[in-house]
Enzyme design. Structure first.
Site, PDB file in Angstrom:
ATOM      1  N   ARG A   1      -3.100   8.314   3.854  1.00 20.40           N
ATOM      2  CA  ARG A   1      -1.965   7.566   3.061  1.00 20.40           C
ATOM      3  C   ARG A   1      -1.377   8.026   1.812  1.00 20.40           C
ATOM      4  O   ARG A   1      -0.405   7.961   1.563  1.00 20.40           O
ATOM      5  CB  ARG A   1      -2.810   6.122   2.784  1.00 20.40           C
ATOM      6  CG  ARG A   1      -1.676   4.983   2.919  1.00 20.40           C
ATOM      7  CD  ARG A   1      -2.372   3.516   2.670  1.00 20.40           C
ATOM      8  NE  ARG A   1      -2.979   3.420   1.306  1.00 20.40           N
ATOM      9  CZ  ARG A   1      -3.220   2.215   0.939  1.00 20.40           C
ATOM     10  NH1 ARG A   1      -3.096   1.083   1.546  1.00 20.40           N
ATOM     11  NH2 ARG A   1      -3.778   1.979  -0.230  1.00 20.40           N
TER      12      ARG A   1
ATOM     13  N   GLY B   1       0.772  -1.160   0.181  1.00 20.11           N
ATOM     14  CA  GLY B   1       0.046  -0.067   0.028  1.00 20.11           C
ATOM     15  C   GLY B   1       0.659   1.257  -0.080  1.00 20.11           C
ATOM     16  O   GLY B   1       2.130   1.226   0.080  1.00 20.11           O
TER      17      GLY B   1
ATOM     18  N   ARG C   1      -0.282  -5.068  -5.175  1.00 18.43           N
ATOM     19  CA  ARG C   1      -0.173  -6.289  -4.121  1.00 18.43           C
ATOM     20  C   ARG C   1      -0.212  -7.276  -5.020  1.00 18.43           C
ATOM     21  O   ARG C   1      -0.454  -7.149  -6.292  1.00 18.43           O
ATOM     22  CB  ARG C   1      -1.552  -6.304  -3.340  1.00 18.43           C
ATOM     23  CG  ARG C   1      -1.375  -4.890  -2.388  1.00 18.43           C
ATOM     24  CD  ARG C   1      -2.316  -5.346  -1.286  1.00 18.43           C
ATOM     25  NE  ARG C   1      -2.582  -4.195  -0.468  1.00 18.43           N
ATOM     26  CZ  ARG C   1      -1.790  -3.589   0.586  1.00 18.43           C
ATOM     27  NH1 ARG C   1      -0.769  -4.451   1.005  1.00 18.43           N
ATOM     28  NH2 ARG C   1      -2.200  -2.585   1.476  1.00 18.43           N
TER      29      ARG C   1
ATOM     30  N   MET D   1      -7.071   9.221   2.500  1.00 21.92           N
ATOM     31  CA  MET D   1      -6.553  10.758   2.506  1.00 21.92           C
ATOM     32  C   MET D   1      -5.274  10.734   3.149  1.00 21.92           C
ATOM     33  O   MET D   1      -4.207  11.404   2.794  1.00 21.92           O
ATOM     34  CB  MET D   1      -7.424  11.634   2.850  1.00 21.92           C
ATOM     35  CG  MET D   1      -8.632  12.053   2.083  1.00 21.92           C
ATOM     36  SD  MET D   1      -9.690  12.985   2.732  1.00 21.92           S
ATOM     37  CE  MET D   1      -8.798  14.522   2.892  1.00 21.92           C
TER      38      MET D   1
ATOM     39  N   ASP E   1       1.549   1.588   8.728  1.00 22.03           N
ATOM     40  CA  ASP E   1       0.976   0.853  10.225  1.00 22.03           C
ATOM     41  C   ASP E   1       1.969   0.820  11.272  1.00 22.03           C
ATOM     42  O   ASP E   1       1.753   0.468  12.470  1.00 22.03           O
ATOM     43  CB  ASP E   1       0.723  -0.436   9.878  1.00 22.03           C
ATOM     44  CG  ASP E   1      -0.737  -0.439   9.006  1.00 22.03           C
ATOM     45  OD1 ASP E   1      -1.265   0.631   8.745  1.00 22.03           O
ATOM     46  OD2 ASP E   1      -1.071  -1.628   8.664  1.00 22.03           O
TER      47      ASP E   1
ATOM     48  N   GLY F   1      -4.563   0.442  10.273  1.00 20.78           N
ATOM     49  CA  GLY F   1      -3.763  -0.467  11.191  1.00 20.78           C
ATOM     50  C   GLY F   1      -4.495  -1.437  11.273  1.00 20.78           C
ATOM     51  O   GLY F   1      -5.581  -1.768  11.807  1.00 20.78           O
ATOM     52  N   ARG F   2      -4.095  -2.627  10.211  1.00 24.86           N
ATOM     53  CA  ARG F   2      -4.531  -3.854  10.023  1.00 24.86           C
ATOM     54  C   ARG F   2      -4.506  -4.663  11.083  1.00 24.86           C
ATOM     55  O   ARG F   2      -5.750  -5.363  11.555  1.00 24.86           O
ATOM     56  CB  ARG F   2      -4.079  -4.512   8.865  1.00 24.86           C
ATOM     57  CG  ARG F   2      -4.536  -5.660   8.350  1.00 24.86           C
ATOM     58  CD  ARG F   2      -3.642  -6.438   7.169  1.00 24.86           C
ATOM     59  NE  ARG F   2      -3.839  -5.617   5.859  1.00 24.86           N
ATOM     60  CZ  ARG F   2      -2.546  -5.274   5.291  1.00 24.86           C
ATOM     61  NH1 ARG F   2      -1.499  -5.450   5.947  1.00 24.86           N
ATOM     62  NH2 ARG F   2      -2.738  -4.627   4.121  1.00 24.86           N
TER      63      ARG F   2
ATOM     64  N   GLY G   1       6.571  -3.170   2.855  1.00 22.11           N
ATOM     65  CA  GLY G   1       6.502  -3.520   4.173  1.00 22.11           C
ATOM     66  C   GLY G   1       6.879  -4.834   4.556  1.00 22.11           C
ATOM     67  O   GLY G   1       7.668  -5.479   3.824  1.00 22.11           O
ATOM     68  N   ASN G   2       6.112  -5.491   5.643  1.00 20.52           N
ATOM     69  CA  ASN G   2       6.268  -6.980   5.906  1.00 20.52           C
ATOM     70  C   ASN G   2       6.377  -7.893   4.876  1.00 20.52           C
ATOM     71  O   ASN G   2       7.177  -8.791   4.643  1.00 20.52           O
ATOM     72  CB  ASN G   2       5.284  -7.328   7.167  1.00 20.52           C
ATOM     73  CG  ASN G   2       5.672  -6.934   8.236  1.00 20.52           C
ATOM     74  OD1 ASN G   2       6.917  -6.999   8.809  1.00 20.52           O
ATOM     75  ND2 ASN G   2       4.759  -6.192   8.804  1.00 20.52           N
TER      76      ASN G   2
END
Ligand code: ADP
Ligand code: FBP
Ligand code: MG
Length: 485
Positions: free
Chosen positions: A408, A134, A198, A406, A254, A298-299, A223-224
């Site tokens: 992000r 993302g 993704r 907005m 996040d 924040g997943r 990210g991860n």
């Protein structure tokens, strides 16, 4: 006691510095297991050369001859990862190691920065940069700085892979040649100049393309998930004994990467999130029995929500994925909201998107990267609130604000601009130093090179027993909705 843990066969730092053998530190075996870095020398035979990355000597400084080599970081420089010496195992924030030990055991990470000896001739470098996952404020800053720093070393060939890992196999979006001139102003806008996505083609196909295109420095900003991809790509490269280094730059709004003080874009996200909370407060306080509900990203980690809540100071209830809650009953959220409204005529709730997911009737499945697609907890929560107050015949004016995209998509603030520049520079320094399968992070305010496997062992999550979470719920004044019995 033994030798300094970082010393390796390819360490030329002390020779170049002319400062004698490195200082001796106690030997900690866990360093070798955990925080030492993979190096190109483990993959291929390669001799170091003197770095062309130099500042100009300006003569004497305060009567001392200036030493232009002082700008280099020594290979044996290191940063202490855990800095608090806990006096008791009951002390708040006590950290346990993987063996369940709480007592202080120093663990070092290798300090980031330019090295005096490098393992690539700049004119032989072909670099590739990709952004995956993302969006996050600062992506363009990092791309820009990697390009600029590569050019400072003298690199002429830099590929920008379009739309994430898919760009390796998409003939409609072939890589673009990046230059300082092309990227000079991209930091002024949000998003990713290269595009993100993704999902992923087979990793073998990516490695084939890297080999076919003669890429020898590969920068993965993500990210991860992207770091897991980078690790897998590194493993393939190591198996094939390619002269190629893989460098990660942690991107996650996040803030869910282990060990790091914070990731880039996080401060910007908190700032923007706080603006949304303040808007919710203004709306709610201007209405009769106003209820403001704000959903933030924040997943699985509630960092933005926690920090923005503290920053705002106008929040009555904060809900994060790490802390379960109940809506109904005497000690549930709805009853508490009723009391707040009856007392103050207003209630502001901030909820992280991953909070309370188990209560939603949602089977959103997985996205292309294998991340769960979350139900809209903000809408669900708002409906619950409206239903409850409707049934109780208490008039409320509820406004639901979802500022997630907005936040992000924003360009980053000045401190993140600086942060991103330093990360981008260090990514290039680490690559030239021959390190591979590593990422760059801020630890105890120092920039470090860290082995990728160590930062993706698990996602970083808010510890509900931490001082920070305690500060957060102290700022809201909310009771515990977790264990209301
Ligand atoms: N375990 C994994 N192994 C290899 N690649 C992965 C893995 N997890 C995710 N990826 C790939 O990494 C990219 C980004 O992952 P994603 O989870 O979407 O974002 P992020 O990197 O921000 O966590 C995607 O292209 C995805 O397919
Ligand atoms: O709409 P998308 O792109 O699937 O993104 C939603 C997710 O992206 C994030 O912003 C960041 O996730 P990543 O770190 O995996 O990119 C999450 O907070 C959010 O759940
Ligand atoms: Mg992720």
């Amino acid at each position: 006691m033994g030798c300094f843990p970082f010393l390796k066969k390819y360490d030329h730092g002390s020779k170049f510095f002319g400062c004698g053998p490195p200082r001796h530190f106690p030997y900690y075996p866990q360093f070798h297991d955990q925080f030492d870095l993979a190096h190109l020398c483990d993959q291929v035979e390669v001799e170091p050369i003197e770095s062309p990355y130099k500042t100009k000597s300006r003569g004497d400084v305060n009567g001392h001859a200036s030493n232009m080599h002082h700008m280099y970081v020594h290979d044996n420089d290191c940063v202490l990862i855990k800095v608090v010496h806990f006096g008791s195992e009951t002390s708040v924030g006590v950290q346990y190691d993987d063996n369940g030990e709480w007592k202080f055991k120093p663990i070092w990470a290798r300090r980031a920065g330019p090295r005096a000896w490098i393992y690539f001739s700049p004119h032989m470098v072909k670099a590739a940069i990709v952004t995956c996952g993302g969006l996050c404020p600062g992506l363009n800053d990092v791309i820009r700085q990697i390009v600029i720093s590569l050019e400072v070393y003298g690199v002429k060939s830099i590929l920008g892979i379009q739309y994430g890992f898919k760009g390796f196999v998409d003939n409609n979006h072939l890589p673009i040649m990046l230059t300082k001139k092309l990227v000079q102003t991209i930091n002024m806008s949000g998003g990713s100049f290269l595009g993100v996505s993704r999902g992923c083609p087979p990793l073998e196909d990516i490695v084939n393309k890297l080999e076919e295109w003669n890429v020898n420095m590969f920068f993965v900003i993500g990210g991860n998930g992207s770091h897991a991809g980078a690790l897998a790509i590194y493993n393939h490269c190591a198996k094939r004994k390619l002269k190629l280094v893989v460098v990660g730059i942690p991107k996650t709004i996040d803030n869910d990467i282990e060990l790091l003080d914070k990731t880039f874009g996080f401060d910007t996200a908190v700032e923007e999130a706080q603006r949304a909370i303040n808007a919710a407060y203004i709306e709610a306080s201007s209405a009769f029995n106003g209820v403001g509900i704000v959903k933030l990203m924040g997943r699985q980690s509630g960092y933005i929500t926690m920090y923005a809540t503290i920053a705002s100071g106008q929040v009555d209830i904060v809900l994060i994925p790490e802390v379960p809650f109940v809506m109904d009953g005497k000690y549930g959220i709805l009853d508490y909201m009723k009391k707040r409204i009856q007392k103050n005529g207003i209630c502001v709730v901030v909820i992280a998107e991953g909070a309370g997911q188990e209560q939603l009737d949602n089977n959103g499945g997985m996205d292309a990267s294998g991340n769960p697609i979350l139900g809209d907890v903000g809408k669900w929560f708002t409906n619950k609130v409206k239903e409850y107050f409707g049934k109780a015949k208490i008039p409320i004016d509820a406004k639901y604000i979802d500022p997630t995209y907005m936040i992000r998509a924003r360009a980053c603030n000045s401190s993140d601009h600086i942060f991103c520049s330093i990360l981008g520079q260090n990514a290039v320094h680490g690559a030239f130093a021959g390190y591979t399968n590593f990422t760059i992070g801020l630890i105890n305010t120092h920039y470090c090179f860290l082995p990728i496997p160590m930062v993706i062992r698990r996602p970083r999550m808010v510890d509900p027993n931490s001082i920070m979470y305690h500060r957060c719920v102290t700022s809201t004044g909310q009771p515990n909705f977790n264990n209301p019995k």
